[in-house]
Scaffold this motif. Structure first.
Motif, PDB file in Angstrom:
ATOM      1  N   ARG A  52      -0.404  -0.359  32.276  1.00 17.17           N
ATOM      2  CA  ARG A  52      -0.977  -0.842  31.018  1.00 17.17           C
ATOM      3  C   ARG A  52       0.052  -1.698  30.279  1.00 17.17           C
ATOM      4  O   ARG A  52      -0.261  -2.778  29.772  1.00 17.17           O
ATOM      5  CB  ARG A  52      -1.407   0.315  30.122  1.00 17.17           C
ATOM      6  CG  ARG A  52      -1.968  -0.188  28.791  1.00 17.17           C
ATOM      7  CD  ARG A  52      -2.100   0.932  27.762  1.00 17.17           C
ATOM      8  NE  ARG A  52      -2.710   0.438  26.537  1.00 17.17           N
ATOM      9  CZ  ARG A  52      -2.032  -0.131  25.540  1.00 17.17           C
ATOM     10  NH1 ARG A  52      -0.733  -0.286  25.615  1.00 17.17           N
ATOM     11  NH2 ARG A  52      -2.658  -0.546  24.446  1.00 17.17           N
ATOM     12  N   ASP A  69      -7.012  -7.869  20.978  1.00 19.46           N
ATOM     13  CA  ASP A  69      -7.957  -6.824  21.383  1.00 19.46           C
ATOM     14  C   ASP A  69      -7.357  -5.781  22.341  1.00 19.46           C
ATOM     15  O   ASP A  69      -8.054  -5.233  23.178  1.00 19.46           O
ATOM     16  CB  ASP A  69      -9.182  -7.457  22.023  1.00 19.46           C
ATOM     17  CG  ASP A  69      -8.853  -8.256  23.277  1.00 19.46           C
ATOM     18  OD1 ASP A  69      -7.663  -8.486  23.565  1.00 19.46           O
ATOM     19  OD2 ASP A  69      -9.807  -8.663  23.978  1.00 19.46           O
ATOM     20  N   GLY A  71      -5.388  -2.967  21.341  1.00 17.38           N
ATOM     21  CA  GLY A  71      -4.908  -1.782  20.643  1.00 17.38           C
ATOM     22  C   GLY A  71      -5.154  -0.514  21.441  1.00 17.38           C
ATOM     23  O   GLY A  71      -6.074  -0.418  22.246  1.00 17.38           O
ATOM     24  N   GLU A  72      -4.306   0.470  21.204  1.00 20.49           N
ATOM     25  CA  GLU A  72      -4.403   1.755  21.885  1.00 20.49           C
ATOM     26  C   GLU A  72      -4.872   2.789  20.867  1.00 20.49           C
ATOM     27  O   GLU A  72      -4.382   2.819  19.742  1.00 20.49           O
ATOM     28  CB  GLU A  72      -3.023   2.131  22.422  1.00 20.49           C
ATOM     29  CG  GLU A  72      -2.977   3.404  23.205  1.00 20.49           C
ATOM     30  CD  GLU A  72      -1.568   3.646  23.743  1.00 20.49           C
ATOM     31  OE1 GLU A  72      -0.953   4.639  23.338  1.00 20.49           O
ATOM     32  OE2 GLU A  72      -1.109   2.824  24.552  1.00 20.49           O
ATOM     33  N   PRO A  73      -5.808   3.672  21.255  1.00 20.22           N
ATOM     34  CA  PRO A  73      -6.229   4.708  20.307  1.00 20.22           C
ATOM     35  C   PRO A  73      -5.083   5.674  20.026  1.00 20.22           C
ATOM     36  O   PRO A  73      -4.163   5.820  20.833  1.00 20.22           O
ATOM     37  CB  PRO A  73      -7.378   5.406  21.038  1.00 20.22           C
ATOM     38  CG  PRO A  73      -7.176   5.106  22.481  1.00 20.22           C
ATOM     39  CD  PRO A  73      -6.465   3.782  22.546  1.00 20.22           C
ATOM     40  N   LEU A  74      -5.140   6.323  18.881  1.00 20.70           N
ATOM     41  CA  LEU A  74      -4.100   7.295  18.532  1.00 20.70           C
ATOM     42  C   LEU A  74      -4.100   8.475  19.494  1.00 20.70           C
ATOM     43  O   LEU A  74      -3.054   8.982  19.865  1.00 20.70           O
ATOM     44  CB  LEU A  74      -4.293   7.785  17.097  1.00 20.70           C
ATOM     45  CG  LEU A  74      -4.050   6.751  16.008  1.00 20.70           C
ATOM     46  CD1 LEU A  74      -4.346   7.331  14.635  1.00 20.70           C
ATOM     47  CD2 LEU A  74      -2.611   6.232  16.078  1.00 20.70           C
ATOM     48  N   ASN A  75      -5.269   8.926  19.887  1.00 19.43           N
ATOM     49  CA  ASN A  75      -5.377  10.043  20.821  1.00 19.43           C
ATOM     50  C   ASN A  75      -5.735   9.493  22.197  1.00 19.43           C
ATOM     51  O   ASN A  75      -6.830   8.965  22.396  1.00 19.43           O
ATOM     52  CB  ASN A  75      -6.447  11.026  20.345  1.00 19.43           C
ATOM     53  CG  ASN A  75      -6.594  12.215  21.269  1.00 19.43           C
ATOM     54  OD1 ASN A  75      -6.065  12.242  22.381  1.00 19.43           O
ATOM     55  ND2 ASN A  75      -7.322  13.215  20.818  1.00 19.43           N
ATOM     56  N   VAL A  76      -4.809   9.623  23.139  1.00 18.36           N
ATOM     57  CA  VAL A  76      -5.047   9.099  24.500  1.00 18.36           C
ATOM     58  C   VAL A  76      -5.357  10.204  25.497  1.00 18.36           C
ATOM     59  O   VAL A  76      -5.437   9.944  26.694  1.00 18.36           O
ATOM     60  CB  VAL A  76      -3.848   8.248  24.991  1.00 18.36           C
ATOM     61  CG1 VAL A  76      -3.661   7.024  24.124  1.00 18.36           C
ATOM     62  CG2 VAL A  76      -2.591   9.083  25.074  1.00 18.36           C
ATOM     63  N   TRP A  78      -8.104  11.652  26.205  1.00 16.00           N
ATOM     64  CA  TRP A  78      -9.316  11.353  26.963  1.00 16.00           C
ATOM     65  C   TRP A  78      -9.040  10.337  28.070  1.00 16.00           C
ATOM     66  O   TRP A  78      -9.656  10.397  29.141  1.00 16.00           O
ATOM     67  CB  TRP A  78     -10.441  10.879  26.035  1.00 16.00           C
ATOM     68  CG  TRP A  78     -10.212   9.527  25.420  1.00 16.00           C
ATOM     69  CD1 TRP A  78      -9.584   9.248  24.248  1.00 16.00           C
ATOM     70  CD2 TRP A  78     -10.600   8.262  25.958  1.00 16.00           C
ATOM     71  NE1 TRP A  78      -9.555   7.895  24.016  1.00 16.00           N
ATOM     72  CE2 TRP A  78     -10.172   7.264  25.053  1.00 16.00           C
ATOM     73  CE3 TRP A  78     -11.273   7.870  27.121  1.00 16.00           C
ATOM     74  CZ2 TRP A  78     -10.396   5.911  25.268  1.00 16.00           C
ATOM     75  CZ3 TRP A  78     -11.491   6.516  27.340  1.00 16.00           C
ATOM     76  CH2 TRP A  78     -11.060   5.562  26.417  1.00 16.00           C
ATOM     77  N   ILE A  79      -8.101   9.427  27.839  1.00 16.16           N
ATOM     78  CA  ILE A  79      -7.737   8.450  28.868  1.00 16.16           C
ATOM     79  C   ILE A  79      -7.027   9.162  30.013  1.00 16.16           C
ATOM     80  O   ILE A  79      -7.353   8.968  31.187  1.00 16.16           O
ATOM     81  CB  ILE A  79      -6.861   7.327  28.284  1.00 16.16           C
ATOM     82  CG1 ILE A  79      -7.639   6.537  27.227  1.00 16.16           C
ATOM     83  CG2 ILE A  79      -6.348   6.408  29.390  1.00 16.16           C
ATOM     84  CD1 ILE A  79      -6.799   5.553  26.437  1.00 16.16           C
ATOM     85  N   PRO A 126       1.635  -3.898  20.356  1.00 21.51           N
ATOM     86  CA  PRO A 126       1.000  -2.890  21.206  1.00 21.51           C
ATOM     87  C   PRO A 126       1.897  -2.438  22.357  1.00 21.51           C
ATOM     88  O   PRO A 126       1.528  -1.545  23.111  1.00 21.51           O
ATOM     89  CB  PRO A 126      -0.232  -3.619  21.737  1.00 21.51           C
ATOM     90  CG  PRO A 126       0.211  -5.053  21.826  1.00 21.51           C
ATOM     91  CD  PRO A 126       1.131  -5.242  20.628  1.00 21.51           C
TER      92      PRO A 126
END
Length: 148
Positions: A52, A69, A71-76, A78-79, A126
């Motif tokens: 990534r 476009d 950006g990374e979510p705060l909670n990863v 789930w990824i 990012p």
């Protein structure tokens, strides 16, 4: 973050990764690190996040910066949970070798980007150029399990 420090830290953890991958047996690659991940899986996880970062580095433009476009979510979590079965489907030795190849590529890529364009010097960036932090966390995990 000093340019030389993060590059030096990345190089140190890359060497540590290289040494670990070079000595891991097939049995060790399949050993459980915890209830969810094997050694090869943890290495694949590191490769996933380095890939990534490599994507971001490859899309950096010195004139305009990073795309808007990405950006990374705060909670990863789930990824990581979503990627886990795919990562574990990779042959363990190939996962280890892939981790090493991608680590080499991302370390070279972030070394070529000005540090003031990387997080944390640029809090809006990012891309964290200090790949060593994530790598070291998981190498510590693996080494702890293998030393038992």
């Amino acid at each position: 973050m000093d340019d030389v420090d993060f590059i030096k830290d990345n190089a140190r953890e890359l060497q540590r990764l290289r040494a670990l991958v070079g000595r891991l047996t097939d049995e060790q690659l399949s050993a459980a690190v915890n209830e969810y991940w094997t050694v090869a899986g943890v290495l694949g996880h590191v490769a996933f996040w380095d890939a990534r970062a490599l994507y971001l580095a490859d899309h950096f433009d010195p004139a305009t910066g990073f795309p808007d476009d990405v950006g990374e979510p705060l909670n990863v979590d789930w990824i990581n949970d979503s990627a886990r079965p795919l990562i574990h489907a990779i042959d363990p030795r190939e996962a280890a070798e892939l981790t090493l190849r991608i680590a080499e590529q991302i370390d070279a890529a972030v070394a070529a980007i000005p540090a003031d364009k990387l997080w944390p010097q640029d809090p809006d960036s990012p891309l964290n150029g200090r790949r060593a932090s994530h790598r070291a966390e998981h190498l510590d995990e693996i080494e702890a399990v293998l030393s038992q």
